[in-house]
Design an enzyme around this catalytic site. Structure first.
Site, mmCIF file in Angstrom:
data_model
loop_
_atom_site.group_PDB
_atom_site.id
_atom_site.type_symbol
_atom_site.label_atom_id
_atom_site.label_comp_id
_atom_site.label_asym_id
_atom_site.label_seq_id
_atom_site.Cartn_x
_atom_site.Cartn_y
_atom_site.Cartn_z
ATOM 1 C CG HIS A 28 -0.424 0.007 2.235
ATOM 2 N ND1 HIS A 28 0.405 0.308 2.697
ATOM 3 C CD2 HIS A 28 -1.737 -0.289 4.003
ATOM 4 C CE1 HIS A 28 0.589 0.476 4.933
ATOM 5 N NE2 HIS A 28 -0.425 -0.301 4.695
ATOM 6 C CG HIS A 82 -3.764 -6.163 12.429
ATOM 7 N ND1 HIS A 82 -4.478 -4.586 12.772
ATOM 8 C CD2 HIS A 82 -2.433 -5.121 11.760
ATOM 9 C CE1 HIS A 82 -4.118 -3.876 11.573
ATOM 10 N NE2 HIS A 82 -3.377 -4.572 11.560
ATOM 11 C CD GLU A 84 -3.273 -3.053 7.354
ATOM 12 O OE1 GLU A 84 -2.656 -2.525 7.729
ATOM 13 O OE2 GLU A 84 -3.486 -1.509 6.279
ATOM 14 C CG ASP A 86 -1.566 -7.122 6.190
ATOM 15 O OD1 ASP A 86 -2.332 -6.921 6.529
ATOM 16 O OD2 ASP A 86 -0.258 -7.000 6.532
ATOM 17 C CG HIS A 148 -0.850 -0.190 11.985
ATOM 18 N ND1 HIS A 148 -0.533 0.878 11.099
ATOM 19 C CD2 HIS A 148 -1.121 -1.778 11.954
ATOM 20 C CE1 HIS A 148 -1.058 -0.560 9.721
ATOM 21 N NE2 HIS A 148 -1.316 -1.571 10.826
ATOM 22 C CG ASP A 167 0.377 -4.840 11.298
ATOM 23 O OD1 ASP A 167 0.687 -5.922 11.004
ATOM 24 O OD2 ASP A 167 0.212 -3.605 10.892
ATOM 25 C CE1 TYR A 195 5.137 -3.624 8.987
ATOM 26 C CE2 TYR A 195 4.854 -2.799 10.937
ATOM 27 C CZ TYR A 195 4.599 -3.557 9.338
ATOM 28 O OH TYR A 195 3.149 -4.160 10.217
ATOM 29 C CG HIS A 228 3.711 -7.987 8.391
ATOM 30 N ND1 HIS A 228 3.489 -8.195 7.350
ATOM 31 C CD2 HIS A 228 3.145 -6.636 8.978
ATOM 32 C CE1 HIS A 228 2.322 -7.799 7.110
ATOM 33 N NE2 HIS A 228 2.096 -6.871 8.119
#
Ligand code: FEO
Length: 401
Positions: A28, A82, A84, A86, A148, A167, A195, A228
């Site tokens: 993104h 989380h 999001e 991904d 986040h 994350d 990151y 990640h």
């Protein structure tokens, strides 16, 4: 199920069952020249529990890794730390296949998943501090709102002294290796910092509070498993200390100079300014926007003391690549920087005012008059540019502890 994707044992009860994305070069808008991973974890408790899942196109790789340990339909519980996409992109598919007894998420996680998949799957809320009974062990949850996303939370498996940190403490780095001690520390430092700068920097005050809370909780930790990049098992203290340090955004004697140039004049100014900064005791990072992406600029700013912008004027505007960078940086809310503006122009030079306004809107104090010049700078002008750079370095030095 094919057998070519295997799970990796992480601890006594936990397996990594994520996916390695060797191909992605843009996340993104964040450049990922080393690719990334989407980490998911299987807790082999009495109630087999999946922690997070993966980006939708990687569903089969992920399920194959799960199947290398157990039949996916044996998963009893799913935890979404989380939401999001991904990490939840294939949640609905997985839920349909697995039919877990419960899916749990934070209060905001429940709302986000409901917005992604209207009507299903059903998600139960777990609250800050609550524990989920896995039969022979428990998983405890800690909300980390806005780290986040509003939904973000950590999960702690005391049985294995393992923190699932979604994350946080992660990085975009595709590797065969799964642990920090198997990888080059300098690459880990750069990618973890990148990151932080691009994902977490806007929330630096919350990170400071989170670090305080983690200290008070005093969790026994052998492993920190982000969503990640590698799992931390050797240098947990090091990555936590770096987060504390980065969140402070203390100014340094490093000046970051993103610039664009049309016929080379603004570039000439930038080189002389860098010389002057050096004279004044600062180091410079000249970043030509013809070849520097926005995530790299943000990474350089993480440990800087000044942001100095250079742009010519084209059709009464700053260069478009500079506008892109500034829109991006504004959202990251860098703190404790001082600013300066320079550029060559042909007749009206509006870019100079636009850059000054942009810095002010970011809360960056512009500490000197702009270094603007009409057309090509000669030796005298370049000497003035050098002095201008030296002046900024002297101002930086006054603000460094
Ligand atoms: Fe890796 Fe915020 O998702």
């Amino acid at each position: 199920m094919p057998k070519h994707f295997q799970a990796v044992k992480v601890s006594e009860h936990v397996y990594w069952v994520g996916a390695v994305d060797w191909v992605s070069r843009d996340f993104h808008g964040y450049s990922t020249p080393r690719g990334t991973t989407y980490n998911a974890f299987l807790i082999m408790a009495d109630k087999v529990t999946l922690v997070d899942s993966v980006k939708a196109p990687f569903r089969d790789e992920f399920l194959t890794r799960v199947a290398s340990v157990i039949d996916p339909s044996d998963i009893d519980l799913i935890v979404s730390n989380h939401s999001e996409m991904d990490h939840t992109g294939c949640l609905l598919d997985v839920a349909d296949m697995v039919k877990p007894s419960r899916i749990v998420a934070s209060p905001m996680g429940q709302k986000t998943i409901a917005a992604q998949f209207p009507g299903r799957p059903e998600v139960d809320v777990v609250k800050d501090g609550e524990s989920l009974d896995l039969g022979n062990m428990a998983l405890q949850f800690f909300e980390t709102r806005m780290l986040h996303w509003p939904d973000s939370m950590f999960s702690y498996l005391a049985a294995d002294r393992l923190l699932f940190s979604q994350d946080a403490f992660g990085m975009h780095y595709a590797t065969c290796e799964r642990f920090d001690d198997q990888l080059d520390p300098s690459v880990l430092n750069y990618e973890a910092g990148k990151y932080f700068a691009n994902i977490l920097m806007p929330y630096s005050p919350l990170i400071t509070k989170l670090a305080q809370r983690l200290g008070e909780l005093d969790l026994a930790l052998d492993l920190v498993a982000p969503d990640h990049g590698p799992i931390w098992r050797k240098d947990i203290a090091g990555i936590v200390e770096k987060y504390v340090h980065w969140a402070q955004q203390k100014p340094t004697m490093k000046a970051v100079i993103p610039f664009d140039t049309m016929w080379g004049s603004t570039e000439k100014l930038s080189r002389s300014i860098a010389e002057g900064l050096h004279d004044g005791g600062a180091c410079s990072r000249l970043l030509p926007l013809s070849g520097t992406d926005r995530a790299t600029v943000a990474t350089e700013i993480l440990e800087a003391g000044a942001l100095i912008l250079g742009s010519p004027t084209i059709n009464n505007q700053m260069f478009p690549r500079m506008a892109d960078i500034l829109a991006y940086l504004k959202g990251l809310k860098p703190r404790n920087l001082i600013g300066g503006v320079f550029g060559s122009y042909g007749w009206s030079g509006e870019a100079i005012g636009q850059l000054t306004t942009a810095l002010s809107e970011m809360g960056i104090e512009v500490v000197t008059e702009p270094m603007a010049h009409k057309f090509v700078p000669d030796g005298d002008v370049l000497e003035q540019a050098r002095e201008w750079g030296r002046g900024i370095a002297e101002e930086m030095a006054r603000r460094v502890e």
